[in-house]
Design a protein around this motif. Structure first.
Motif: not given
Length: 143
Positions: A26-42
């Motif tokens: 979530v932090r990486a997606v929130y930062a926007a310049d780290i990840c464009d999207f992410g996947a979690t199980f919850i």
């Protein structure tokens, strides 16, 4: 599993990263310049450790899709090197524990489970399909 879903859809992505924890995704997606999207199980956006630093996380990190519940998420696992008789005794003990009010309360407190069900290998068939489609070797990932 998410990589398997993307591969089956023939989605082109860059190299992935394992971020060691759902709140980190979530932090990486929130930062926007780290990840464009992410996947979690919850829905990790609801993690209490994110509340103080990311008050607007629910607005900035949006859930686009939820995987059907094909992964038995909470489980009590036993090693396959335990003798079958011992595994059955342990299974029976957990089931018997759930039959008493105090035992059920203990399982709810420790594991957050309201019911127990003995898992059959077939319960993981859909999950295994997506893992195979990911092209990853699970044994390589846990080394």
């Amino acid at each position: 599993m998410p990589l398997g879903l993307l591969n089956q859809a023939r989605a082109q992505t860059g190299n992935g990263a394992f971020l060691e924890g759902q709140p980190n995704v979530v932090r990486a997606v929130y930062a926007a310049d780290i990840c464009d999207f992410g996947a979690t199980f919850i829905d990790a956006r609801e993690s209490p450790i994110l509340e103080a630093d990311y008050a607007d996380v629910m607005e900035r990190v949006i859930v686009l899709w939820r995987v059907p519940k094909i992964i038995p998420y909470e489980n009590i696992s036993l090693s396959n090197v335990l003798p079958v008789e011992m595994r059955r005794v342990i299974q029976r003990a957990f089931i018997d524990l759930m039959l008493t009010p105090d035992g059920k309360a203990a399982i709810q407190t420790v594991y957050g489970m309201d019911t127990l069900q003995i898992a059959e290998d077939a319960m993981y068939d859909d999950f295994a399909l997506y893992v195979r489609a990911s092209g990853l070797s699970l044994s390589d990932l846990i080394k």
